[in-house]
Every structure is written in structure tokens, then in C-alpha cells.
Design a protein around this motif. Structure first.
Motif, PDB file in Angstrom:
ATOM      1  N   ALA A  86       0.714  -1.048  -0.155  1.00 14.46           N
ATOM      2  CA  ALA A  86      -0.366   0.311   0.034  1.00 14.46           C
ATOM      3  C   ALA A  86       0.709   1.034  -0.040  1.00 14.46           C
ATOM      4  O   ALA A  86       1.969   1.379   0.418  1.00 14.46           O
ATOM      5  N   GLU A  87       0.483   2.657  -0.239  1.00 10.33           N
ATOM      6  CA  GLU A  87       0.911   3.201  -0.493  1.00 10.33           C
ATOM      7  C   GLU A  87       1.233   4.104   0.755  1.00 10.33           C
ATOM      8  O   GLU A  87       2.339   4.678   0.826  1.00 10.33           O
ATOM      9  N   ASP A  88       0.467   4.200   1.896  1.00 12.13           N
ATOM     10  CA  ASP A  88       0.349   4.453   2.694  1.00 12.13           C
ATOM     11  C   ASP A  88       0.518   3.747   3.575  1.00 12.13           C
ATOM     12  O   ASP A  88      -0.786   3.248   4.149  1.00 12.13           O
ATOM     13  N   ALA A  89       1.142   3.656   3.904  1.00 13.43           N
ATOM     14  CA  ALA A  89       1.786   1.758   4.855  1.00 13.43           C
ATOM     15  C   ALA A  89       2.317   2.825   6.035  1.00 13.43           C
ATOM     16  O   ALA A  89       2.971   3.649   6.438  1.00 13.43           O
ATOM     17  N   PHE A  90       1.825   2.259   7.997  1.00 13.52           N
ATOM     18  CA  PHE A  90       2.698   2.727   9.074  1.00 13.52           C
ATOM     19  C   PHE A  90       2.813   1.188   9.619  1.00 13.52           C
ATOM     20  O   PHE A  90       1.518   0.408   9.348  1.00 13.52           O
ATOM     21  N   ALA A  91       3.391   1.291  10.691  1.00 13.17           N
ATOM     22  CA  ALA A  91       3.067   0.970  11.744  1.00 13.17           C
ATOM     23  C   ALA A  91       3.453   0.712  13.374  1.00 13.17           C
ATOM     24  O   ALA A  91       4.134   1.986  13.491  1.00 13.17           O
ATOM     25  N   GLN A  92       2.565  -0.149  13.747  1.00 14.72           N
ATOM     26  CA  GLN A  92       3.038   0.452  15.281  1.00 14.72           C
ATOM     27  C   GLN A  92       3.645  -1.068  15.614  1.00 14.72           C
ATOM     28  O   GLN A  92       3.191  -2.185  15.881  1.00 14.72           O
ATOM     29  N   GLU A  93       4.768  -1.332  16.071  1.00 12.06           N
ATOM     30  CA  GLU A  93       5.578  -2.437  16.094  1.00 12.06           C
ATOM     31  C   GLU A  93       5.475  -2.757  17.694  1.00 12.06           C
ATOM     32  O   GLU A  93       5.788  -4.297  16.527  1.00 12.06           O
ATOM     33  N   TYR A  94       4.893  -2.407  18.635  1.00 12.46           N
ATOM     34  CA  TYR A  94       4.595  -3.677  19.366  1.00 12.46           C
ATOM     35  C   TYR A  94       3.373  -2.929  20.420  1.00 12.46           C
ATOM     36  O   TYR A  94       3.116  -1.748  19.839  1.00 12.46           O
ATOM     37  N   TRP A  95       2.300  -3.900  20.595  1.00 21.34           N
ATOM     38  CA  TRP A  95       1.751  -3.481  21.390  1.00 21.34           C
ATOM     39  C   TRP A  95       2.118  -3.349  22.924  1.00 21.34           C
ATOM     40  O   TRP A  95       3.201  -3.758  23.315  1.00 21.34           O
ATOM     41  N   TYR A  96       1.072  -2.330  23.242  1.00 24.96           N
ATOM     42  CA  TYR A  96       1.204  -1.978  24.453  1.00 24.96           C
ATOM     43  C   TYR A  96       1.855  -3.364  25.577  1.00 24.96           C
ATOM     44  O   TYR A  96       1.040  -3.999  25.942  1.00 24.96           O
ATOM     45  N   ARG A  97       3.015  -3.032  26.323  1.00 20.64           N
ATOM     46  CA  ARG A  97       3.317  -4.516  27.333  1.00 20.64           C
ATOM     47  C   ARG A  97       2.453  -3.894  28.694  1.00 20.64           C
ATOM     48  O   ARG A  97       3.586  -3.266  29.473  1.00 20.64           O
TER      49      ARG A  97
ATOM     50  N   SER B 149       1.579 -13.252  26.509  1.00 22.37           N
ATOM     51  CA  SER B 149       1.584 -14.319  25.087  1.00 22.37           C
ATOM     52  C   SER B 149       2.754 -13.111  24.760  1.00 22.37           C
ATOM     53  O   SER B 149       3.633 -12.012  25.516  1.00 22.37           O
ATOM     54  N   ASN B 150       3.778 -13.127  23.543  1.00 24.48           N
ATOM     55  CA  ASN B 150       4.711 -13.261  22.214  1.00 24.48           C
ATOM     56  C   ASN B 150       3.815 -11.629  22.102  1.00 24.48           C
ATOM     57  O   ASN B 150       2.865 -11.538  22.572  1.00 24.48           O
ATOM     58  N   ASP B 151       4.788 -10.406  21.801  1.00 24.08           N
ATOM     59  CA  ASP B 151       4.915  -9.404  21.377  1.00 24.08           C
ATOM     60  C   ASP B 151       3.708  -9.624  20.087  1.00 24.08           C
ATOM     61  O   ASP B 151       4.241 -10.495  19.059  1.00 24.08           O
ATOM     62  N   HIS B 152       2.707  -8.747  19.776  1.00 22.40           N
ATOM     63  CA  HIS B 152       1.823  -8.124  18.747  1.00 22.40           C
ATOM     64  C   HIS B 152       2.489  -6.759  18.046  1.00 22.40           C
ATOM     65  O   HIS B 152       2.968  -6.474  18.799  1.00 22.40           O
ATOM     66  N   GLY B 153       2.240  -6.976  16.695  1.00 23.07           N
ATOM     67  CA  GLY B 153       2.401  -5.306  16.046  1.00 23.07           C
ATOM     68  C   GLY B 153       1.500  -5.197  14.768  1.00 23.07           C
ATOM     69  O   GLY B 153       0.911  -6.870  15.108  1.00 23.07           O
ATOM     70  N   THR B 154       1.770  -4.385  14.586  1.00 23.08           N
ATOM     71  CA  THR B 154       0.328  -4.408  13.653  1.00 23.08           C
ATOM     72  C   THR B 154       0.658  -3.007  12.254  1.00 23.08           C
ATOM     73  O   THR B 154       1.958  -2.203  12.753  1.00 23.08           O
TER      74      THR B 154
END
Length: 888
Positions: free
Chosen positions: A214-225, A265-270
Motif C-alpha cells: 500500500a502506498e500509505d503504510a505505517f506500523a505499530q511495532e509493539y502493542w503496549y506491554r 503471550s509474545n509481542d503483537h505488532g500491527t
């Protein structure tokens, strides 16, 4: 035919496999959940990967109108399941279903393997949302069909009266040990890499990648621990907020803002894509989830391997045999790990080649579903080719194919590319013929004993001590027929010549002095001795089922011997075949069907095998004065299965045709039941209550039924049912064969059972790929690539027209037959053609054209013979004009 739709309770059992051949898979559930995470080199039925999911939100001018998880309602029960503390019965629906977050009111699941689509419906959301998913399934292209990844496209149609900004997020839990998530931007993509802290050589090593173009992509590497329920709660607050997700990262071993993390549980990312759509406009974002779990080992042989007896011994195969083999700690790599350095490389390849991979996959799917075959037939064929994408199948480091019989919940079921089970699996040899030939190569190199006997379970790692199980008749001689078939599919006589000495040895084992089971020591052409077989025990005395395999091997062996410049062997084998065929057709026939010649009251038949101290206890019932585990006068579903194989491979007659037809009529009359409600079945229940099914063996009222019959006698096992059904169709019993097919597929309706998981001894059972033979039964496909021959004799026409998918050794396409002639299209690869078999009447003018080029030809017994061999390439059409007899 359009792919079947599943909604409401009819979707509750759905799990659609997304993964490569030998690469593992993830299931797409009927309500949009990602379930059955079977990507760790072993099955994992029922598993979820944390809170992995898709979600979507809609904004207008910075205000969030709505946000929802791309799931529908989960099906009852709601009390919870399983014994685990805080997750079992009495704790409610699992949090991992995300049923506690806003989601869509209803879903419609459309499944036409290898492509699935879920439509999400909710009046509160200002848009129509669909999720489509696939993994490349391209006949003959086994490399692209083995990518360890799942491909997703989320499409949103703006149903409002103004422009909207949509955010589509894909959250994945990093299942790697000591997880680390990092977001990077590529030239034309964005990628969230998920890794762990183990060395790359560790058997438990894994890495994962989630990517989008996607042209406009971003991420949250980690959910809040956090603790308790913090991570999911904060994530939804973040996602529901206007604009992009807040960025969050942690150093390795990082803590929460309140001290050390209590992470359960292990880390989630989005990773997410932002899309703008005007009124009535549709926008899409593509995502790929790739995995890399490169190191395999024979966990089922390890003391702590968790196999739970599910390796060689899982099928109850005792019969006086020892099961299993010595542990082998050596590891090997998955084939996909030789193609891609890691999951990021797989993801980049997937995105870069997406258009081509999806186009070719859709071409295959659309061609198959455009066939004029009955709905139940296309359903049976398409659903069961998904087995090739399940953990039933492995690809070894050099690309060779290896298979379990099926899958237990957490381990493979019945190791070793089991020869007698894989006899029935007709999808692989035609869709991916090089992989099927690799199975023959492995068997005759690693699994054949020096005396010609072949244990029916190939051991891993390659080079391990051979299985201690004795050879079985149907597996050993079925292998010979499969070599013949692969030769005819490929036309590769040099390959055949390389294997021929080993193949000949395996046939001659029938009368070898080392064959303690005494199959045919006097060279009669008939198997009389102790006969192990796919029903896991042993028959004593001649029977058409196993003698049929012997006859097929002798006949195929004679033809192969001549092709390999071995006329002496050919004469011996042809002579044995002629003697055995005559005897079997006369003495194994009871006037209605073929049966087993054995005196159930004569325990002296066991005398030749007294060296086995368990033989009498196993096979003699002192209480009943009778042999155990025999068929006797019963009507068996596999009594003429060898003729089925012979017909499909073009081998010719083993049994007299009128007797074959009568035997199939008897199977329909005695073994098929429109309702199982009053049918006795003490065995495994694959069909019950008012479901229809076809039992393995029946004993009509006039004949004697053994007190303890052959195992599984009263069961309905799907691969056998498909075998009988397709054989009936090939012999003019079209309605009866279709009834057997419908009986199976009606059970897998999405509510009672998963349409993409037919089971026998475990899930995703290989024998169900017998359903692929239905294509050949209806099309009447004949072939011989050694002479450029292909032919069609359709069993049924729809309004005077027949259309069907076909695939052979070097190409695939579709055929259309009408009263005016035949159109043969090659859609991929190529096909060398010299002779086209059709039921031409000889009336009218005969014409053959390749494109616009007219070909010189003549009529030969209903077939068209071209003056010279022509190669029909991809996109080309060969047309035969002439009057065709369209009577089925």
C-alpha cells in the motif's frame, strides 16, 4: 459452477488452508478468524496465534465514524472449551476470538479452493468490506505453489455519500521465542519483521514477516506491554483513535511503564494501510504474512517428541509386525528454506510477483470451476486438492515430496508416504507430476530392500534404518503401477530405464525365497499367502482385491520391460499375467461379485507362519472356531480397485468387463446406504444418523459374515467411496457414482464438518485425493505421452456440451466436446499431440486445426491421427471437427 457460499451456522466448521505445498498453512475460518496455525513443521488443529486479526476503521474529516475487527460472530457454545485453567469450560469464549471487540454482525464465506473470500456485513459500518485470501496454486509450478505465505486483499467499498478515509490494520502475534519486531520501508513496500533470539540452526528457530505494498503504510511495532488485559485494551484505544497508530517500540527485554512486564503471550505488532475512497468507490490493500521455520527433525521418534504413538504405530498396524524404527536426531531443512533466506525474502517475492501469482491461480480455479461437471464433483475435487497445502505434506531439502497419511491434532498421523494410502491420491501425479515422480525415486532408492521387498513406510531422515514392517501387497504392487502411470504421464523413458531394475526386483519379490509371506512362490500369477494391506491386518487365501494389484503389476511390468529392452523379463511377466488373470476371473467370482477364497473354519492356513509366535492369537478365535480379520464371502468396496487403477493409467483389462460392472452394481446395491440410522457400525463414525454413505464391506443375507471381520469393515472411508464412485461412472453408472460422491460432500457442509478437511485416520487425509479421479471418470481422459496421445470420452453432457479441466505431464488446460467436434486448449505449458482419441462416428468431414493452421490427419477407430506430432503451446487451441457420438 460458482464456488459454494457458507453463512451462519453453515460456516462454523470452516477452516480454509492458506499455505504452500510442504510449507505448512494457516486456516481462514468461516467468520474471518485466522485459526489452525500449522506452520511449525507439524499439525496444530484448533490453535490460534494470540490476537492475530484484521481490523478496519472509517474516518471523515478527522472523526472516526466506526471501527471493527474483521470477524463475524463466533458460533456457540459459549461456555468455553478445553481443560486449561482460565481458558476451559466455565470461562466463556476465548479472548483470542476478539469477540469482546466490535466486529461485524454477519459474514458470508465463499470458498472455491484455492481462493477464499469473506464478505463482512454490518449496518453500522459505512462501507462494504471483503477479505480475499489465497496461496499460489499453479499446476506444474511447484516452486511458486510452495511459498510459505498467506496472501490477503482487503477491499472496502464506500457506501456513504461523501469521501472517507479507511484504515486497514493487520495485527500479528510474533510467536518466535525472545521476540523482536522491527518496521522497515522497502522500495515499493513496507514490512514488519518479527524475529526471535534463537540461533538459526536451532530446530525451534523461526522468523515471520508481515508486509504490504500500500502506498500509505505505517506500523505499530509493539502493542503496549502490560499486565492482565492491558495489551488488548490499549491496542483498541490506539486503533479507534483518529489518524495513524501511535508508534511504540521496545528495546530487547524492555519493560512496561510500570516495571517488568508480565507478558502471557509474545509481542503483537500491527501494520496498516490508509486508503481514501470517494462515494461509491472501492479501494484495496494487499497484505502478505510469510513464515520461516526452516529446520525439521523427526519429532515423532523422539522420547519427548509429543507424537503420543502417532508415528509408524498409530494406525493399529500390528498383524504380528513390529512398528517404528530407531530414533534419528538429524535435522533437515524445508525446501522453501533453500529458495528464500528468511520470511522477509518470501514476503518481498510475494509482493513483487503478486499479480502473476494471483492471475495464474485464478486461471486454474476458474478453469476447474467452469467444468460442466455436477456441483458435488467439482466440490469434491477442489476441496481435496487442499490436502497438498496441509501439514499432511512435506517437501524435503532437495524438493522431493513426502507425506503423512493425515494429521493428528499436534502431530502427523502415520508416517512414511505410506504406499498403500498414497495409491489412491490422484491429484499430485497430474497437477504436479515432478513431485509425484520424486516419491517413486525416494521409494526405490531408500525404501527397497536388497531382496525386492519394500516396507510401506519410508523413514526420515533419508538414509535411516528401514522400517521393520513387512511389505504389503497393495502398496508394493501399487508402486509398480504408479511407476507405469508416471512414465505414461511424462513420456520420460530414460527415467523409467533408470528405475526399471529396482521395479523389476519389487515384482519378483512375489516369488522370492526371502518372502516369508509366500505371496506366489509357485509363480501362478495369483497371490495366495499371508497378505498385509491397507486395512492394517492380513488376509489369507486368494482374493480379487490384492491379486488384482499383482495382476496390474505383472501387466505393467511386461510393458515396461519391453520399453527398457528387457524382453526376457517381459515374457515371464506377461505369461504370469495371462495365467493369473484366467484363474482369478474364474475362481474368485461368485456370480454377482468377486470375493475371498478362504475357509474361515480352517486354522491350518496359519501353519506356514508359525515362526510368528503371535499368529494364532492374532488370527484365530478359539471361542468361535473361526479365522479373524477376513472378508470371506463379503462384498468389498475395493474388490476391483486394481481395475480402477488400470483404467486410469491406460493399462487395459485385468478382470472381465461384464464382471467388473456386475461387481460395481453389487457394491452400490449392498454397500451404499441412503441413511445410516439403522446400519450397524462398531468402528469409527465418519457417517451417522440420516447421512448417506458407502460401507467398506457388506455381507448380503445369503452369505456368511465372519464373527470378527476385517478391520474397518463397517466404516465409510471417503477415499474408498470416491474410488468406487469414479469407477462406477467410468463403467456407465453415472447416477449411482454421483450418489456416492454427494453422500460424502453432503457430510462436509460447513456446519457438521469442515469442507476442506476430509478425515480418515486423522485430518486432511491423503486418500481423499482419490476424488481427483472423478475428473477423469467424467472426461474419459486417456493419455500416453510416449506417443503423443490424448483422448476424451465424456460420461455426461450438459445440453449437448461437455467442458472440463485437464492436466498432464507438460501442460494443462481445458477441453470442450460437442456433437460437432472437440476443442483442446492449452492454458499453461505445452502438449505434444500425435493422436486425439474421440468417439468419432466417421460421418461428415474430418478436420484438424492448430490455430489457423490446418493439419493433415486421418481417422483411426474413432480417433484422429495427425500426420506429424504438433506441439500445442500456452494460449494455443487445437480444434477437431467431426461428428462425435455424444451418447454417454
Amino acid at each position: 459452477m460458482k464456488p459454494i457460499r457458507y453463512r451462519g451456522r453453515k460456516a462454523r466448521e470452516v477452516s480454509f488452508p492458506l499455505g504452500g505445498i510442504g510449507s505448512g498453512c494457516i486456516g481462514l475460518g468461516g467468520a474471518g478468524h485466522l485459526v489452525d496455525w500449522e506452520i511449525f513443521n507439524r499439525p496444530a488443529k484448533g490453535s490460534r496465534n494470540g490476537f492475530t486479526h484484521f481490523a478496519v476503521k472509517a474516518e471523515r474529516d478527522g472523526d472516526v465514524l466506526d471501527a471493527r475487527v474483521l470477524h463475524g460472530d463466533v458460533a456457540p457454545p459459549y461456555s468455553g472449551s478445553g481443560p486449561a485453567p482460565f481458558a476451559g469450560i466455565g470461562f466463556g469464549v476465548a479472548r483470542e476470538t476478539l469477540s469482546g471487540l466490535p466486529h461485524f454482525r454477519s459474514t458470508v464465506f465463499t470458498g472455491g479452493f484455492p481462493i477464499a473470500e469473506v464478505a463482512f456485513e454490518d449496518p453500522a459500518f459505512p462501507g462494504a468490506v471483503t477479505l480475499s485470501a489465497f496461496n499460489p496454486f499453479i499446476p506444474h509450478n511447484d516452486r511458486d505453489s510452495s511459498i510459505p505465505a498467506a496472501f490477503f486483499t482487503v477491499t472496502v467499498a464506500n457506501t456513504s455519500d461523501g469521501p472517507l478515509d479507511y484504515t486497514v490494520g493487520f495485527t500479528v502475534r510474533n510467536p518466535a521465542a525472545l521476540s523482536t519486531n522491527r518496521f522497515t520501508r522497502l522500495d515499493n513496500a513496507a514490512l514488519l519483521a518479527m524475529r526471535g533470539g534463537l540461533p538459526a540452526t536451532d530446530p525451534a528457530y523461526s522468523d515471520f514477516a508481515v508486509a504490504t505494498d500500500a502506498e500509505d503504510a505505517f506500523a505499530q511495532e509493539y502493542w503496549y506491554r502490560g499486565r492482565w488485559f492491558d495489551n488488548l485494551g490499549v491496542y483498541w484505544r490506539d486503533f479507534r483513535a483518529p489518524g495513524r497508530l501511535v508508534e511504540r517500540t521496545y528495546a530487547e527485554g524492555g519493560a512496561t511503564d510500570g516495571g517488568p512486564a508480565d507478558v502471557t503471550s509474545n509481542d503483537h505488532g500491527t501494520i496498516a494501510a490508509r486508503l481514501r475512497a470517494g462515494p461509491g468507490e472501492s479501494v484495496s490493500a494487499r497484505f502478505v504474512l510469510a513464515w520461516n521455520v526452516p529446520n525439521c527433525f523427526a519429532y515423532w521418534k523422539e522420547p519427548e517428541g509429543g507424537a503420543g504413538g502417532n508415528g509408524s504405530a498409530c494406525c493399529g498396524e500390528n498383524g504380528g509386525q513390529e512398528c517404528g524404527s530407531a530414533p534419528g536426531p538429524k535435522t533437515w531443512r524445508n525446501y522453501y528454506a533453500t529458495l528464500f533466506d528468511d520470511s522477509a525474502a518470501s514476503a518481498r517475492y510475494a509482493l513483487a510477483n503478486w499479480a502473476r501469482l494471483e492471475e495464474q491461480t485464478r486461471l486454474f480455479r476458474d478453469t476447474l470451476f467452469a467444468s460442466t461437471l455436477p456441483r458435488q464433483v467439482i466440490d469434491a475435487v477442489s476441496a481435496n486438492i487442499s490436502i497438498l497445502k496441509s501439514p499432511t505434506c512435506l517437501r524435503l531439502e532437495d524438493g522431493s515430496f513426502y507425506g503423512w497419511e493425515g494429521c493428528h491434532g499436534q502431530s502427523g498421523c502415520c508416517e512414511g508416504s505410506c504406499t498403500h494410502v498414497w495409491n489412491y491420491a490422484y491429484a499430485l501425479p497430474f497437477l504436479f507430476p515432478s513431485l509425484e515422480r520424486s516419491m517413486r525415486d525416494l521409494d526405490y532408492e531408500f525404501n527397497l530392500r536388497s531382496d525386492g521387498g519394500m516396507p510401506f513406510r519410508l523413514q526420515l531422515p533419508l538414509g535411516s534404518e528401514q522400517s521393520r514392517m513387512r511389505p504389503c501387497v497393495d502398496g508394493q504392487f501399487g508402486g509398480v503401477v504408479k511407476v507405469y502411470r508416471e512414465w505414461k504421464i511424462s513420456g520420460d523413458t530414460s527415467w523409467l530405464k533408470r528405475l526399471w531394475p529396482a521395479v523389476r526386483s519389487s515384482i519378483e519379490f512375489a516369488w522370492a525365497p526371502s518372502n516369508t509371506d509366500r505371496w506366489d512362490p509357485d509363480r501362478t500369477g495369483v497371490v495366495h499367502g499371508r497378505q498385509h494391506h491397507t486395512l492394517d491386518m492380513e488376509l489369507f487365501g486368494a482374493n480379487s482385491w490384492l491379486t488384482g494389484f499383482y495382476l496390474a503389476a505383472l501387466k505393467a511390468g511386461g510393458e515396461m520391460a519391453r520399453a527398457c529392452d528387457d524382453p526376457g523379463s517381459a515374457e515371464v511377466l506377461e505369461g504370469l499375467f495371462a495365467r493369473g488373470r484366467g484363474w482369478a476371473n474364474q475362481h474368485l467370482w461368485n456370480g454377482e461379485y468377486f470375493h475371498q477364497l478362504v475357509d474361515l473354519g480352517d486354522q491350518t492356513v496359519l501353519a506356514d507362519y508359525e515362526s510368528d509366535p503371535t499368529i494364532r492369537d492374532t488370527y484365530w478365535s478359539a471361542e468361535h472356531g473361526e479365522l479373524k480379520y477376513q472378508i470371506g464371502e463379503g462384498c468389498g468396496i475395493d474388490q476391483v480397485v486394481a481395475q480402477w487403477h488400470a483404467d486410469l493409467a491406460g493399462l487395459g483389462e485385468l478382470f472381465e468387463p461384464q464382471k467388473v460392472r456386475s461387481a460395481l452394481e453389487a457394491i452400490y446395491r449392498h454397500n451404499y446406504h441412503a441413511s445410516m440410522r439403522d446400519v450397524v457400525n462398531p468402528c469409527r463414525l465418519y457417517c451417522l444418523d440420516d447421512e448417506a454413505g458407502t460401507q467398506m464391506v457388506s455381507w448380503p443375507q445369503r452369505v456368511r459374515k465372519p464373527v470378527v471381520p476385517v478391520p474397518y469393515a463397517e466404516e465409510t472411508m471417503h477415499g474408498f467411496e470416491y474410488q468406487a464412485a469414479s469407477h462406477m461412472i467410468m463403467n456407465g453408472m453415472v447416477d449411482e457414482g454421483l450418489a456416492l460422491v454427494a453422500a460424502v460432500r453432503d457430510r462436509y457442509d460447513g456446519e457438521r464438518r469442515n469442507p476442506w478437511n476430509e478425515f480418515e485416520c486423522g485430518s486432511n487425509y491423503a486418500r481423499s485425493m482419490a476424488s481427483y479421479a472423478l475428473l477423469h471418470a467424467y472426461s474419459g481422459l486417456s493419455f500416453d505421452a510416449t506417443g503423443g496421445e490424448i483422448g476424451f470420452a465424456p460420461a455426461a453432457f450438459v445440453r449437448g456440451r461437455f467442458r472440463c479441466f485437464w492436466s498432464l505431464g507438460t501442460g494443462w488446460g481445458e477441453v470442450e466436446v460437442t456433437p460437432a467436434g472437440c476443442t483442446l486448449r492449452v492454458l499453461s505449458g505445452e502438449l505434444a499431440v500425435k493422436r486425439v482419441g474421440l468417439k468419432l462416428t466417421g460421418a461428415g468431414d474430418l478436420e484438424a486445426k492448430l490455430g489457423r493452421r490446418r493439419l493433415r490427419c486421418r481417422l483411426d477407430g474413432g480417433a484422429v491421427v495427425l500426420e506429424e506430432t504438433v506441439t500445442v503451446g500456452a494460449g494455443q487451441v487445437l480444434r477437431i471437427a467431426g461428428e462425435v457420438d455424444c451418447r454417454a
